[in-house]
Design an enzyme around this catalytic site. Structure first.
Site, PDB file in Angstrom:
ATOM      1  N   GLN A   1      72.146  33.402   0.000  1.00 11.47           N
ATOM      2  CA  GLN A   1      72.006  32.307   1.574  1.00 11.47           C
ATOM      3  C   GLN A   1      72.804  31.762   2.294  1.00 11.47           C
ATOM      4  O   GLN A   1      73.300  32.326   3.498  1.00 11.47           O
ATOM      5  CB  GLN A   1      71.046  31.157   0.991  1.00 11.47           C
TER       6      GLN A   1
ATOM      7  N   ARG B   1      84.592  31.026   6.119  1.00  8.10           N
ATOM      8  CA  ARG B   1      83.979  31.180   7.818  1.00  8.10           C
ATOM      9  C   ARG B   1      82.963  30.619   7.902  1.00  8.10           C
ATOM     10  O   ARG B   1      83.634  28.752   7.037  1.00  8.10           O
ATOM     11  CB  ARG B   1      82.042  31.093   6.842  1.00  8.10           C
TER      12      ARG B   1
ATOM     13  N   GLU C   1      56.486  48.981 -25.886  1.00  5.70           N
ATOM     14  CA  GLU C   1      55.477  50.961 -25.781  1.00  5.70           C
ATOM     15  C   GLU C   1      54.833  50.321 -24.354  1.00  5.70           C
ATOM     16  O   GLU C   1      54.688  49.094 -24.213  1.00  5.70           O
ATOM     17  CB  GLU C   1      54.894  50.589 -26.581  1.00  5.70           C
TER      18      GLU C   1
ATOM     19  N   GLN D   1      78.711  18.560   4.216  1.00  2.00           N
ATOM     20  CA  GLN D   1      78.446  18.063   2.410  1.00  2.00           C
ATOM     21  C   GLN D   1      77.312  19.106   1.726  1.00  2.00           C
ATOM     22  O   GLN D   1      77.129  19.704   1.110  1.00  2.00           O
ATOM     23  CB  GLN D   1      77.890  16.971   2.731  1.00  2.00           C
TER      24      GLN D   1
ATOM     25  N   GLU E   1      63.947  41.921 -23.151  1.00  2.00           N
ATOM     26  CA  GLU E   1      64.195  41.437 -23.935  1.00  2.00           C
ATOM     27  C   GLU E   1      64.133  40.544 -25.037  1.00  2.00           C
ATOM     28  O   GLU E   1      65.019  39.503 -25.334  1.00  2.00           O
ATOM     29  CB  GLU E   1      66.478  40.991 -24.799  1.00  2.00           C
TER      30      GLU E   1
HETATM   31  N1  COS Z   1      64.271  36.627 -37.535  1.00  2.00           N
HETATM   32  C1  COS Z   1      63.753  36.786 -38.514  1.00  2.00           C
HETATM   33  N2  COS Z   1      62.505  37.144 -38.548  1.00  2.00           N
HETATM   34  C2  COS Z   1      61.249  35.963 -38.281  1.00  2.00           C
HETATM   35  C3  COS Z   1      62.554  36.145 -36.383  1.00  2.00           C
HETATM   36  C4  COS Z   1      63.515  36.025 -35.725  1.00  2.00           C
HETATM   37  N3  COS Z   1      63.735  36.150 -35.149  1.00  2.00           N
HETATM   38  N4  COS Z   1      61.149  35.846 -36.139  1.00  2.00           N
HETATM   39  C5  COS Z   1      60.379  36.295 -36.311  1.00  2.00           C
HETATM   40  N5  COS Z   1      60.230  36.034 -37.339  1.00  2.00           N
HETATM   41  C6  COS Z   1      59.228  36.334 -39.000  1.00  2.00           C
HETATM   42  C7  COS Z   1      58.058  35.159 -38.994  1.00  2.00           C
HETATM   43  O1  COS Z   1      59.020  34.513 -39.597  1.00  2.00           O
HETATM   44  C8  COS Z   1      57.446  35.687 -39.218  1.00  2.00           C
HETATM   45  O2  COS Z   1      57.337  36.048 -41.095  1.00  2.00           O
HETATM   46  P1  COS Z   1      56.374  35.620 -42.279  1.00  2.00           P
HETATM   47  O3  COS Z   1      55.689  36.667 -41.644  1.00  2.00           O
HETATM   48  O4  COS Z   1      58.351  36.179 -43.441  1.00  2.00           O
HETATM   49  O5  COS Z   1      56.481  34.429 -41.836  1.00  2.00           O
HETATM   50  C9  COS Z   1      57.254  37.158 -39.038  1.00  2.00           C
HETATM   51  O6  COS Z   1      58.059  37.273 -38.831  1.00  2.00           O
HETATM   52  C10 COS Z   1      56.112  37.526 -37.579  1.00  2.00           C
HETATM   53  O7  COS Z   1      56.842  36.228 -37.038  1.00  2.00           O
HETATM   54  P2  COS Z   1      55.670  36.006 -35.737  1.00  2.00           P
HETATM   55  O8  COS Z   1      54.310  35.368 -36.341  1.00  2.00           O
HETATM   56  O9  COS Z   1      56.622  34.388 -34.741  1.00  2.00           O
HETATM   57  O10 COS Z   1      55.697  36.989 -34.551  1.00  2.00           O
HETATM   58  P3  COS Z   1      54.508  37.062 -33.148  1.00  2.00           P
HETATM   59  O11 COS Z   1      53.507  38.884 -33.837  1.00  2.00           O
HETATM   60  O12 COS Z   1      53.661  35.063 -33.245  1.00  2.00           O
HETATM   61  O13 COS Z   1      55.720  37.227 -32.381  1.00  2.00           O
HETATM   62  C11 COS Z   1      57.075  36.657 -30.310  1.00  2.00           C
HETATM   63  C12 COS Z   1      56.264  36.413 -32.049  1.00  2.00           C
HETATM   64  C13 COS Z   1      56.483  36.907 -29.168  1.00  2.00           C
HETATM   65  C14 COS Z   1      58.305  36.053 -30.027  1.00  2.00           C
HETATM   66  C15 COS Z   1      57.762  38.081 -30.418  1.00  2.00           C
HETATM   67  O14 COS Z   1      57.166  38.979 -30.580  1.00  2.00           O
HETATM   68  C16 COS Z   1      59.016  38.208 -29.644  1.00  2.00           C
HETATM   69  O15 COS Z   1      59.567  37.995 -29.817  1.00  2.00           O
HETATM   70  N6  COS Z   1      58.493  39.147 -28.508  1.00  2.00           N
HETATM   71  C17 COS Z   1      59.578  39.912 -27.557  1.00  2.00           C
HETATM   72  C18 COS Z   1      59.910  40.792 -27.466  1.00  2.00           C
HETATM   73  C19 COS Z   1      60.698  41.496 -26.672  1.00  2.00           C
HETATM   74  O16 COS Z   1      62.156  40.471 -26.833  1.00  2.00           O
HETATM   75  N7  COS Z   1      60.522  41.898 -26.190  1.00  2.00           N
HETATM   76  C20 COS Z   1      61.459  43.348 -25.524  1.00  2.00           C
HETATM   77  C21 COS Z   1      62.295  44.873 -26.289  1.00  2.00           C
HETATM   78  S1  COS Z   1      63.875  45.040 -26.674  1.00  2.00           S
HETATM   79  S2  COS Z   1      64.224  45.240 -24.414  1.00  2.00           S
END
Ligand code: COS
Length: 378
Positions: free
Chosen positions: A331, A262, A123, A273, A358
């Protein structure tokens, strides 16, 4: 033809070697395609990949090694072909992993190439911070009403089917999100802006004005959308690393051809090298990236419930290494390296976004660090 010896690694089975060889032959016959009309090119690629049978691997049972081999091979030939394949998989990833039988009917279409898929998570104010998602889905009679804005949505504008994440409010933050399957022709879905980027592909900002979806649109359980998104990203982040690997292999190949032909001061560039040192670093980074990518893919295919750390390492290393490899390739090509339309110039533009989408590189670092820190220090 790039080095294929990695296919002898124990990560692979005979079916993977057959897949890589058959796809290589298909790519030589069909790629690259004309990119002048991006929407038409993507529609054509999805149809062609469907007709070729390659999209059968994009959904349903996900064999991550196959996904990675396909992405790396397509990326080596045409970044847009990799994009078209990848989005069918990512777009329907939540359905492949958690979809109901009714939802899975869409997989027949996306795997045949007769429907285009999209993954709508990001978003305007929540990219890396998924827990801050603000699009809402409120309960109404018989279903849900969704309102909000999504942006940087790949295939936005040409997709037939979206998986969309919204706040359903079971709890604050990450525990209050849910995923929905949303056909593109629903009332209230508007493509408000198409976004142009340095390696163009269909990309859009979407607005949802009270989009009504039936109960059956909910994927998995309400409130579990965050975990569902992360599980999908665990699979597809490894494949982003694979695409980067494909770009890097192509850059190395182009460089080997360049330095062999080249000449400078009476000798081939390859005899210097300092040039050999660059080639060695490139080859080392390519192999290290491949090891991390296929380690993650193999681990998931062995039945691991989560490959969060392995996938983050694969994506982080492979995308950052590919950027360095491609920069060196530019380069070594001198002026030709920055000429519009040259292969390495295209790769230079293609690789950049992979370090952002991602989960940006610094998000992967956070994920890796959290996976090794003791619980009390996170
Ligand atoms: N698989 C399953 N569960 C997961 C997980 C995974 N890979 N990663 C986290 N969880 C679970 C955690 O275990 C936690 O569960 P509980 O609440 O039961 O303990 C819950 O999800 C929340 O996890 P966390 O506290 O780590 O969440 P955060 O908000 O701190 O987020 C990051 C962590 C930053 C790592 C996450 O938001 C992220 O990956 N962001 C990037 C998103 C992204 O890729 N965006 C691009 C979109 S697609 S182009």
């Amino acid at each position: 033809m790039p080095d294929q010896t990695f296919l002898d690694w124990p990560f692979f089975e005979p079916r993977h070697r057959d897949l890589a060889a058959a796809l290589e032959a298909w790519c030589v016959a069909h790629l690259p395609v004309d990119h002048s009309d991006i929407d038409a090119a993507c529609r054509g690629l999805v149809a062609a990949l469907g007709a070729g049978g390659w999209l059968q691997h994009s959904g349903g049972v996900l064999d991550v090694r196959s996904l990675c081999l396909i992405r790396e091979t397509l990326a080596r030939h045409d970044g847009l072909a990799d994009f078209a394949f990848a989005m069918q998989g990512l777009g329907m990833g939540a359905v492949s992993l958690f979809g109901s039988p009714e939802q899975r009917a869409w997989l027949d279409k996306t795997r045949a190439g007769s429907a285009i898929a999209a993954f709508a998570l990001t978003e305007p104010l929540s990219g890396s911070d998924v827990a801050a998602t603000s699009t809402t889905a409120e309960r109404v009679q018989g279903g849900w009403r969704l309102s909000g804005e999504k942006t940087w949505i790949s295939n936005g504008g040409i997709a037939d089917i979206y998986v969309i994440f919204a706040r359903t409010g079971e709890a604050p933050g990450a525990r209050g999100l849910s995923a929905f399957l949303m056909p593109a022709d629903v009332a209230g879905l508007h493509v408000v802006e198409r976004l142009d980027v340095i390696a163009p592909h269909p990309l859009a900002r979407l607005r949802l004005d009270g989009v009504e979806l039936p109960d059956s649109a909910l994927i998995g359980r309400a409130g579990e959308g965050f975990k569902l998104a992360m599980a999908v990203l665990d699979v597809f982040r490894s494949t982003v690393g694979a695409a980067a690997l494909g770009f890097a292999r192509r850059a190395l190949d182009e460089s080997l051809t360049r330095v062999s032909s080249r000449r400078i001061q009476g000798a081939a560039l390859a005899e210097l090298q300092m040039v050999q040192g660059h080639l060695a670093d490139m080859a080392l980074e390519v192999d290290a990236a491949a090891l991390l990518v296929y380690r993650a893919a193999w681990t998931k295919d062995q039945g691991a419930a989560r490959i969060t750390r392995e996938a983050a390492m694969a994506k982080l290393y492979a995308t950052e290494a590919a950027q360095r490899v491609i920069d060196t390739a530019v380069q070594l090509h001198g002026g030709d390296g920055v000429r519009h339309g040259s292969v390495v110039e295209q790769l230079y533009r293609d690789i950049r976004a992979l370090r952002i989408y991602e989960g940006a590189s610094d998000v992967q670092r956070v994920v890796i660090a959290r996976s090794i820190l003791p619980k009390e220090a996170k």
